[in-house]
Enzyme design. Structure first.
Site, short mmCIF file in Angstrom:
data_model
loop_
_atom_site.label_atom_id
_atom_site.label_comp_id
_atom_site.label_asym_id
_atom_site.label_seq_id
_atom_site.Cartn_x
_atom_site.Cartn_y
_atom_site.Cartn_z
N SER A 65 25.19 49.88 23.55
CA SER A 65 24.01 49.04 23.36
C SER A 65 24.45 47.60 23.14
O SER A 65 25.52 47.34 22.58
CB SER A 65 23.24 49.51 22.12
OG SER A 65 22.27 48.55 21.76
N TYR A 72 23.79 51.62 13.37
CA TYR A 72 23.66 51.75 14.82
C TYR A 72 24.71 50.88 15.53
O TYR A 72 25.41 51.35 16.44
CB TYR A 72 22.24 51.35 15.22
CG TYR A 72 21.92 51.52 16.69
CD1 TYR A 72 21.71 52.78 17.23
CD2 TYR A 72 21.79 50.41 17.52
CE1 TYR A 72 21.40 52.93 18.59
CE2 TYR A 72 21.48 50.55 18.87
CZ TYR A 72 21.29 51.81 19.40
OH TYR A 72 20.98 51.96 20.73
N1 LIG Z 1 15.98 52.16 24.68
C1 LIG Z 1 16.72 51.07 24.49
O1 LIG Z 1 16.20 49.93 24.42
C2 LIG Z 1 18.21 51.16 24.36
C3 LIG Z 1 18.93 49.97 24.26
C4 LIG Z 1 20.31 50.03 24.15
C5 LIG Z 1 20.95 51.26 24.15
N2 LIG Z 1 20.24 52.41 24.25
C6 LIG Z 1 20.96 53.68 24.24
O2 LIG Z 1 20.59 54.44 25.37
C7 LIG Z 1 20.67 55.83 25.05
C8 LIG Z 1 19.34 56.51 25.35
O3 LIG Z 1 18.32 55.82 24.65
P1 LIG Z 1 16.78 56.17 24.86
O4 LIG Z 1 16.04 54.95 24.50
O5 LIG Z 1 16.59 56.80 26.18
O6 LIG Z 1 16.57 57.24 23.67
P2 LIG Z 1 15.39 58.29 23.39
O7 LIG Z 1 14.24 58.07 24.29
O8 LIG Z 1 15.17 58.27 21.92
O9 LIG Z 1 16.10 59.68 23.81
C9 LIG Z 1 17.19 60.13 23.05
C10 LIG Z 1 17.66 61.44 23.63
O10 LIG Z 1 18.80 61.88 22.87
C11 LIG Z 1 18.57 63.20 22.41
N3 LIG Z 1 19.25 63.42 21.14
C12 LIG Z 1 19.18 62.65 20.02
N4 LIG Z 1 19.97 63.17 19.07
C13 LIG Z 1 20.56 64.28 19.61
C14 LIG Z 1 21.48 65.23 19.12
N5 LIG Z 1 21.98 65.16 17.89
N6 LIG Z 1 21.86 66.23 19.94
C15 LIG Z 1 21.37 66.33 21.20
N7 LIG Z 1 20.50 65.45 21.73
C16 LIG Z 1 20.09 64.43 20.93
C17 LIG Z 1 17.05 63.30 22.31
O11 LIG Z 1 16.65 64.67 22.34
P3 LIG Z 1 15.84 65.31 21.09
O12 LIG Z 1 14.62 64.48 20.89
O13 LIG Z 1 15.60 66.69 21.54
O14 LIG Z 1 16.74 65.20 19.91
C18 LIG Z 1 16.63 62.55 23.56
O15 LIG Z 1 16.77 63.39 24.69
C19 LIG Z 1 21.06 55.89 23.58
O16 LIG Z 1 22.48 56.01 23.49
C20 LIG Z 1 20.65 54.54 23.04
O17 LIG Z 1 21.39 54.17 21.90
C21 LIG Z 1 18.87 52.40 24.35
#
Ligand SMILES: NC(=O)c1ccc[n+]([C@@H]2O[C@H](COP(=O)([O-])OP(=O)(O)OC[C@H]3O[C@@H](n4cnc5c(N)ncnc54)[C@H](OP(=O)(O)O)[C@@H]3O)[C@@H](O)[C@H]2O)c1
Length: 255
Positions: free
Chosen positions: A145, A158
């Site tokens: 991130s 984070y």
């Molecule tokens: N969205 C942004 O703006 C952003 C920006 C920078 C970086 N990122 C990074 O991009 C990645 C994806 O982000 P996102 O926004 O798509 O997140 P999201 O919509 O919150 O989805 C997170 C996913 O991770 C799974 N997960 C969380 N904890 C888990 C665990 N302990 N074991 C197995 N699965 C787990 C969740 O499944 P469950 O709900 O079933 O737990 C869900 O499928 C992350 O690494 C995040 O830090 C996102």
């Protein structure tokens, strides 16, 4: 059109049930890979992703596991390799966010973020390495991130977890590069997903002139890094944020 070399390859995508992980799963399946996606509790959403991939002619399997749990991760990887006889691509995407100012952060909440976001990718990487080393080919892509470099207030856990993940990317790349395994990292900016929905609605465009990204803005680069043509890219972190990182302030931009 599937990338010919990718057909027959197998990918494991953590957090594939929604957001960026779902977009990566769709994209890899469209490239011809069999995609095993993992979530912890969002099983219905995960089934929806599998159905859509199958409807488009791809192959996907949903697994339920906590990537911060050593035993669950080992069983997960055993299941995938027993079923497929191979494992070529690991996308460490699953993560949690739990922002609060460091001064009031309880140790258990700090540890939960680090366990999922940093220990999780360590456990999955360690579990897939024997298969990738036997194959003499593998791709590990870690999702970091922008917050690792430009954290907002309240993001110490984070940001530390993502900074650690970027360092882990380089450290593992050094260990396994000569064995045909590439380890790289993609660092998104602000992407509209469930993780950020509340913030996106509250802030709208936050004044820096860059739009909120979509999960598909990330999945294309991840897919590229899994390919043979990315063979000369190793141990790198790629920022994908619509240029946000290079804009110091709105004032600078307008001159
Ligand atoms: N969205 C942004 O703006 C952003 C920006 C920078 C970086 N990122 C990074 O991009 C990645 C994806 O982000 P996102 O926004 O798509 O997140 P999201 O919509 O919150 O989805 C997170 C996913 O991770 C799974 N997960 C969380 N904890 C888990 C665990 N302990 N074991 C197995 N699965 C787990 C969740 O499944 P469950 O709900 O079933 O737990 C869900 O499928 C992350 O690494 C995040 O830090 C996102």
């Amino acid at each position: 059109m599937p990338e010919p070399a990718a057909v027959g390859r197998v990918a494991l995508v953590t957090g594939g049930s929604r957001g960026i992980g779902a977009a990566v799963s769709y994209r890899l399946a469209a490239d011809g890979l069999a995609v095993h996606l993992v979530c912890r509790s969002a099983v219905e959403a995960g089934r929806g992703v599998v159905k859509e991939i199958e409807a488009a002619g791809g192959r996907a399997v949903l697994h339920r596991a906590d990537i911060g749990d050593e035993t669950e991760v080992e069983r997960l990887v055993e299941r995938v390799t027993a079923q497929e006889g191979a494992l070529h691509v690991l996308v460490n995407n699953a993560a949690v966010i739990d922002d609060q100012l460091l001064a009031v952060t309880r140790t258990d909440r700090w540890e939960n973020v680090l366990r999922t976001n940093l220990t999780g990718p360590f456990l999955t990487s360690r579990a897939v390495l024997p298969t990738m080393l036997d194959q003499g080919w593998g791709r590990v892509i870690n999702i970091s991130s922008n917050s690792a470099r430009t954290p907002g207030p309240g993001q110490s856990a984070y940001a530390a977890s993502k900074g650690g993940l970027e360092a882990l990317t380089r450290a593992l790349a050094v260990e396994v590069g000569h064995k045909g395994i590439r380890v790289n990292c993609v660092a998104p900016g602000k992407i509209r997903t469930e993780m950020t929905a509340a913030v996106a609605d509250r802030l709208g465009s936050d004044g820096d002139g860059t739009r909120w990204g979509l999960p598909e803005d990330i999945s294309g680069l991840v897919a590229f890094l899994t390919r043979d043509e990315a063979d000369y890219i190793q141990g790198q972190t790629f920022t994908v944020d619509g240029g946000r990182m290079i804009m110091r302030s709105p004032g600078r931009r307008s001159r």
